[in-house]
Write a protein that holds these residues in place. Structure first.
Motif, short mmCIF file in Angstrom:
data_model
loop_
_atom_site.label_atom_id
_atom_site.label_comp_id
_atom_site.label_asym_id
_atom_site.label_seq_id
_atom_site.Cartn_x
_atom_site.Cartn_y
_atom_site.Cartn_z
N PRO A 63 15.19 24.48 -3.60
CA PRO A 63 13.95 24.46 -2.88
C PRO A 63 14.27 24.76 -1.26
CG PRO A 63 14.99 21.89 -4.28
CD PRO A 63 15.63 23.04 -4.65
N GLY A 64 15.69 25.05 -0.53
CA GLY A 64 16.47 24.52 0.25
C GLY A 64 16.66 26.99 0.01
N TRP A 65 16.28 27.49 -0.60
CA TRP A 65 17.08 29.22 -0.95
C TRP A 65 16.35 29.26 -2.41
CZ3 TRP A 65 20.02 30.17 -4.91
CH2 TRP A 65 20.48 29.30 -5.97
N GLN A 66 16.39 30.61 -1.21
CA GLN A 66 16.15 31.30 -3.30
C GLN A 66 16.76 32.65 -3.22
OE1 GLN A 66 11.83 33.03 -2.80
NE2 GLN A 66 12.27 32.14 -4.99
N ILE A 67 16.79 33.39 -4.27
CA ILE A 67 17.51 34.73 -4.51
C ILE A 67 16.50 35.62 -5.49
CG2 ILE A 67 19.24 36.03 -4.76
CD1 ILE A 67 21.41 33.67 -3.84
N GLN B 286 21.92 26.02 2.78
CA GLN B 286 20.76 26.02 4.42
C GLN B 286 19.47 26.86 3.79
OE1 GLN B 286 22.19 26.23 9.05
NE2 GLN B 286 23.57 27.83 7.79
N ALA B 287 18.35 26.72 4.10
CA ALA B 287 17.25 27.62 3.30
C ALA B 287 17.69 29.29 3.68
CB ALA B 287 16.20 27.21 4.08
N PHE B 288 17.42 30.08 3.11
CA PHE B 288 16.80 31.32 3.20
C PHE B 288 16.46 31.87 2.12
CE2 PHE B 288 21.08 30.96 0.47
CZ PHE B 288 21.03 31.94 -0.10
N THR B 289 16.30 32.99 1.91
CA THR B 289 15.78 33.84 1.43
C THR B 289 16.71 35.27 1.15
OG1 THR B 289 13.22 32.88 1.93
CG2 THR B 289 13.77 35.18 -0.24
N LEU B 290 16.86 35.91 -0.16
CA LEU B 290 17.42 37.17 0.28
C LEU B 290 16.89 37.90 -1.20
CD1 LEU B 290 20.24 38.64 -0.05
CD2 LEU B 290 21.92 37.63 -1.29
N PHE C 32 25.05 34.68 -8.56
CA PHE C 32 24.78 34.17 -6.58
C PHE C 32 24.92 32.55 -6.79
CE2 PHE C 32 22.92 38.04 -7.47
CZ PHE C 32 23.66 38.84 -5.84
N GLY C 33 24.27 31.78 -8.29
CA GLY C 33 24.32 30.67 -7.66
C GLY C 33 25.34 30.35 -7.97
N GLU C 34 26.23 30.42 -9.25
CA GLU C 34 27.73 29.65 -8.40
C GLU C 34 28.27 30.26 -6.84
OE1 GLU C 34 29.74 32.04 -11.82
OE2 GLU C 34 29.89 29.92 -12.84
N LEU C 35 28.71 31.21 -6.69
CA LEU C 35 28.78 31.38 -5.51
C LEU C 35 28.49 30.19 -4.38
CD1 LEU C 35 30.14 35.40 -4.73
CD2 LEU C 35 31.24 33.08 -5.14
N ILE C 36 27.40 30.41 -4.69
CA ILE C 36 26.36 29.21 -3.03
C ILE C 36 26.79 27.57 -3.64
CG2 ILE C 36 24.50 28.20 -2.85
CD1 ILE C 36 23.28 30.79 -2.90
N GLN C 37 27.39 27.64 -5.35
CA GLN C 37 27.81 25.77 -5.44
C GLN C 37 28.97 25.90 -5.12
OE1 GLN C 37 27.04 25.21 -10.14
NE2 GLN C 37 25.17 25.16 -9.05
N GLU C 38 29.81 26.47 -4.85
CA GLU C 38 31.44 26.73 -4.23
C GLU C 38 31.46 26.58 -3.21
OE1 GLU C 38 33.35 30.68 -5.44
OE2 GLU C 38 33.07 29.99 -7.55
N ARG C 39 30.71 27.05 -2.23
CA ARG C 39 30.71 26.98 -0.72
C ARG C 39 29.95 25.73 -0.44
NH1 ARG C 39 32.85 28.22 3.75
NH2 ARG C 39 30.95 28.34 5.34
N GLU C 40 28.68 25.06 -1.42
CA GLU C 40 28.17 23.61 -0.30
C GLU C 40 29.44 23.17 -0.88
OE1 GLU C 40 23.83 24.02 -1.71
OE2 GLU C 40 25.07 23.72 -3.47
#
Length: 205
Positions: free
Chosen positions: A7-11, A156-160, A140-148
């Protein structure tokens, strides 16, 4: 375009017919390398490579090769700055009337440029189907999960917007505020993909 995210980010990942068309014109006119290289960012030549020609005589009365390079760069900036990128209408390309040298180039070579672009779109569709059959995890999702996990909080909310293109160099180019141009082969190299995308995830998330 295939979206993914929470919900907070979209790629949103896909390709761009008009960018394929524009890169064909760039490479065919020899504006992809050397002192006349055009574009910011300067992305790699396309694959498969396109036939080369000398547009000097064609665009002479419209300002010559220097003007053609400037006009292509102007168009490239327009494509990168719009979501979705503005389309063009063959064979006369009225959208390029303010860019007369580029309009001449597009009109002279639109048949071969559109044929090449259509073939690349078909190639990309086949690539997307292959990825689907393999049920590969979202890189992309895997890298974001690692960062979280590193941050101890949600991203944070973002769109890429990720535009995958058939480029000869397996790398990526970030264009602020939220566009990533990327070789469509880059996700197949996990280490190289992470080296380009992880710093961007750290910036955005």
């Amino acid at each position: 375009m295939m979206p993914s995210g929470d919900p907070g980010w979209q790629i949103v990942v896909g390709t761009s017919p008009v960018m394929l068309f524009s890169l064909y014109l760039r490479d065919s006119a020899g504006l992809d390398s050397g002192p006349d290289a055009a574009g910011a960012p300067l992305v790699s030549p396309v694959v498969p490579p396109v036939p080369r020609m000398d547009p000097g005589r064609l665009v002479h009365d419209a300002g010559g090769l220097t003007v053609l390079r400037i006009e292509w760069e102007t168009w490239w900036r327009q494509l990168l700055g719009s979501d979705p990128p503005p389309e063009v209408t063959p064979p006369r390309f009225p959208e390029l009337e303010s860019l007369p040298a580029l309009q001449l180039l597009a009109h002279a070579h639109y048949g071969s440029a559109m044929e090449w672009s259509s073939a690349r779109i078909s190639d990309y569709a086949a690539l997307a189907r292959r990825r689907g059959r393999l049920s590969l995890p979202d890189p992309f999702g895997e890298l974001i999960q690692e960062r979280e996990l590193e941050l101890g909080r949600d991203a944070q909310a973002f769109t890429l917007q990720v535009v995958e293109l058939p480029l000869s160099e397996p790398r990526a180019w970030f264009v602020e505020p939220g566009t990533l141009l990327m070789s469509q082969e880059l996700p197949d190299d996990e280490q190289a993909f992470a080296s380009y995308v992880r710093p961007l995830v750290e910036l955005l998330a």
